[in-house]
Design a protein around this motif. Sequence first.
Motif, PDB file in Angstrom:
ATOM      1  N   TRP A  63       0.834  -1.189   0.000  1.00 19.36           N
ATOM      2  CA  TRP A  63       0.000   0.000   0.000  1.00 19.36           C
ATOM      3  C   TRP A  63       0.875   1.247   0.000  1.00 19.36           C
ATOM      4  N   VAL A  64       0.518   2.212  -0.836  1.00 21.80           N
ATOM      5  CA  VAL A  64       1.216   3.497  -0.886  1.00 21.80           C
ATOM      6  C   VAL A  64       0.179   4.620  -0.911  1.00 21.80           C
ATOM      7  N   LEU A  65       0.579   5.780  -0.457  1.00 26.81           N
ATOM      8  CA  LEU A  65      -0.302   6.941  -0.474  1.00 26.81           C
ATOM      9  C   LEU A  65      -0.493   7.425  -1.906  1.00 26.81           C
ATOM     10  N   ALA A  66      -1.674   7.915  -2.195  1.00 27.96           N
ATOM     11  CA  ALA A  66      -1.979   8.382  -3.543  1.00 27.96           C
ATOM     12  C   ALA A  66      -2.640   9.763  -3.491  1.00 27.96           C
ATOM     13  N   CYS A  67      -2.309  10.531  -2.446  1.00 27.88           N
ATOM     14  CA  CYS A  67      -3.026  11.783  -2.256  1.00 27.88           C
ATOM     15  C   CYS A  67      -2.171  12.817  -1.535  1.00 27.88           C
ATOM     16  N   ASP A  68      -2.654  14.032  -1.561  1.00 29.14           N
ATOM     17  CA  ASP A  68      -2.052  15.134  -0.824  1.00 29.14           C
ATOM     18  C   ASP A  68      -2.724  15.184   0.546  1.00 29.14           C
ATOM     19  N   PHE A  69      -1.944  15.004   1.591  1.00 30.29           N
ATOM     20  CA  PHE A  69      -2.493  14.952   2.945  1.00 30.29           C
ATOM     21  C   PHE A  69      -3.231  16.227   3.348  1.00 30.29           C
ATOM     22  N   SER A  73      -9.406  15.239   4.918  1.00 36.05           N
ATOM     23  CA  SER A  73      -9.794  15.531   6.293  1.00 36.05           C
ATOM     24  C   SER A  73     -10.128  14.234   7.040  1.00 36.05           C
ATOM     25  N   LEU A  74     -10.242  14.357   8.334  1.00 36.47           N
ATOM     26  CA  LEU A  74     -10.698  13.220   9.127  1.00 36.47           C
ATOM     27  C   LEU A  74     -12.076  12.769   8.648  1.00 36.47           C
ATOM     28  N   LEU A  75     -12.899  13.724   8.235  1.00 38.21           N
ATOM     29  CA  LEU A  75     -14.225  13.393   7.720  1.00 38.21           C
ATOM     30  C   LEU A  75     -14.126  12.551   6.457  1.00 38.21           C
ATOM     31  N   ASP A  76     -13.190  12.884   5.582  1.00 38.64           N
ATOM     32  CA  ASP A  76     -13.002  12.100   4.358  1.00 38.64           C
ATOM     33  C   ASP A  76     -12.649  10.652   4.690  1.00 38.64           C
ATOM     34  N   VAL A  77     -11.742  10.467   5.639  1.00 40.07           N
ATOM     35  CA  VAL A  77     -11.340   9.114   6.028  1.00 40.07           C
ATOM     36  C   VAL A  77     -12.503   8.400   6.707  1.00 40.07           C
ATOM     37  N   HIS A  78     -13.226   9.113   7.553  1.00 44.12           N
ATOM     38  CA  HIS A  78     -14.411   8.540   8.213  1.00 44.12           C
ATOM     39  C   HIS A  78     -15.375   7.978   7.169  1.00 44.12           C
ATOM     40  N   ARG A  79     -15.628   8.764   6.134  1.00 41.10           N
ATOM     41  CA  ARG A  79     -16.541   8.313   5.076  1.00 41.10           C
ATOM     42  C   ARG A  79     -15.948   7.137   4.298  1.00 41.10           C
ATOM     43  N   ALA A  80     -14.641   7.174   4.037  1.00 36.32           N
ATOM     44  CA  ALA A  80     -13.992   6.119   3.249  1.00 36.32           C
ATOM     45  C   ALA A  80     -13.997   4.773   3.966  1.00 36.32           C
ATOM     46  N   VAL A  81     -14.007   4.786   5.289  1.00 36.77           N
ATOM     47  CA  VAL A  81     -14.026   3.519   6.028  1.00 36.77           C
ATOM     48  C   VAL A  81     -15.453   3.081   6.350  1.00 36.77           C
ATOM     49  N   GLY A  82     -16.416   3.722   5.718  1.00 34.87           N
ATOM     50  CA  GLY A  82     -17.799   3.282   5.865  1.00 34.87           C
ATOM     51  C   GLY A  82     -18.659   4.208   6.686  1.00 34.87           C
ATOM     52  N   LEU A 118     -21.897  18.719  14.875  1.00 37.12           N
ATOM     53  CA  LEU A 118     -20.698  19.396  15.396  1.00 37.12           C
ATOM     54  C   LEU A 118     -19.452  18.536  15.220  1.00 37.12           C
ATOM     55  N   LEU A 119     -19.572  17.260  15.540  1.00 34.85           N
ATOM     56  CA  LEU A 119     -18.433  16.353  15.432  1.00 34.85           C
ATOM     57  C   LEU A 119     -17.988  16.200  13.979  1.00 34.85           C
ATOM     58  N   LEU A 120     -18.931  16.025  13.074  1.00 35.05           N
ATOM     59  CA  LEU A 120     -18.578  15.875  11.662  1.00 35.05           C
ATOM     60  C   LEU A 120     -17.960  17.160  11.112  1.00 35.05           C
ATOM     61  N   ALA A 121     -18.448  18.304  11.561  1.00 39.68           N
ATOM     62  CA  ALA A 121     -17.846  19.577  11.141  1.00 39.68           C
ATOM     63  C   ALA A 121     -16.412  19.668  11.633  1.00 39.68           C
ATOM     64  N   ARG A 122     -16.178  19.238  12.857  1.00 45.42           N
ATOM     65  CA  ARG A 122     -14.807  19.257  13.395  1.00 45.42           C
ATOM     66  C   ARG A 122     -13.927  18.293  12.611  1.00 45.42           C
ATOM     67  N   PHE A 123     -14.426  17.093  12.323  1.00 45.08           N
ATOM     68  CA  PHE A 123     -13.677  16.137  11.503  1.00 45.08           C
ATOM     69  C   PHE A 123     -13.308  16.766  10.162  1.00 45.08           C
ATOM     70  N   GLY A 124     -14.231  17.513   9.585  1.00 48.48           N
ATOM     71  CA  GLY A 124     -13.989  18.146   8.296  1.00 48.48           C
ATOM     72  C   GLY A 124     -12.961  19.260   8.352  1.00 48.48           C
ATOM     73  N   SER A 125     -12.717  19.806   9.539  1.00 48.87           N
ATOM     74  CA  SER A 125     -11.787  20.930   9.670  1.00 48.87           C
ATOM     75  C   SER A 125     -10.351  20.499   9.979  1.00 48.87           C
ATOM     76  N   VAL A 126     -10.126  19.211  10.183  1.00 48.19           N
ATOM     77  CA  VAL A 126      -8.779  18.719  10.519  1.00 48.19           C
ATOM     78  C   VAL A 126      -8.243  17.903   9.352  1.00 48.19           C
ATOM     79  N   SER A 127      -7.130  18.340   8.789  1.00 52.19           N
ATOM     80  CA  SER A 127      -6.533  17.603   7.667  1.00 52.19           C
ATOM     81  C   SER A 127      -5.497  16.619   8.171  1.00 52.19           C
TER      82      SER A 127
END
Length: 151
Positions: A63-69, A73-82, A118-127
């Motif tokens: 596995w290798v990274l394929a993106c710009d960190f 966001s944490l929200l993006d990863v949250h969505r990607a893991v289901g 509120l939590l999802l907004a915070r997740f979206g604000s942290v890269s």
Amino acid sequence: MRSDSRLSRMLHVLLHMARHEGPMTSEVIATMLRTNPVVVRRTMAGLRDAGYVRSEKGHGGGWVLACDFDRISLLDVHRAVGGPQLFAIGAESDKPHCLVEKLVNEAVADALGEAEALLLARFGSVSLGALARDFDARYACLPQAPPASSP
């Protein structure tokens, strides 16, 4: 009830991958997470489908990274893991017959809806980039720290 740790576990993996030279195999990641490589592959598939990682086959693959960190966001990863459910609190019945239970369910649902927003907004604000920079700063302060690329 056991908590769903997919988000924190995959954030852990992604940050290690950012500081690791070369691909990381599912076996290496599984050892780090104390789980099975099949579980790693299944969970990483969501990140791959979202374009955050890719897998390289063959000798020396993994596995290798394929993106710009900074763009993830944490929200993006949250969505990607289901997008696992954030709260385990809930109503006993979706269609109660008791007026008191209806009122209680509405009040709890409203409060949980506000908290989740509120939590999802915070997740979206942290890269992930911000997390990686914070890690680097903290790591640099450790006495005689080994190279940051070690998982």
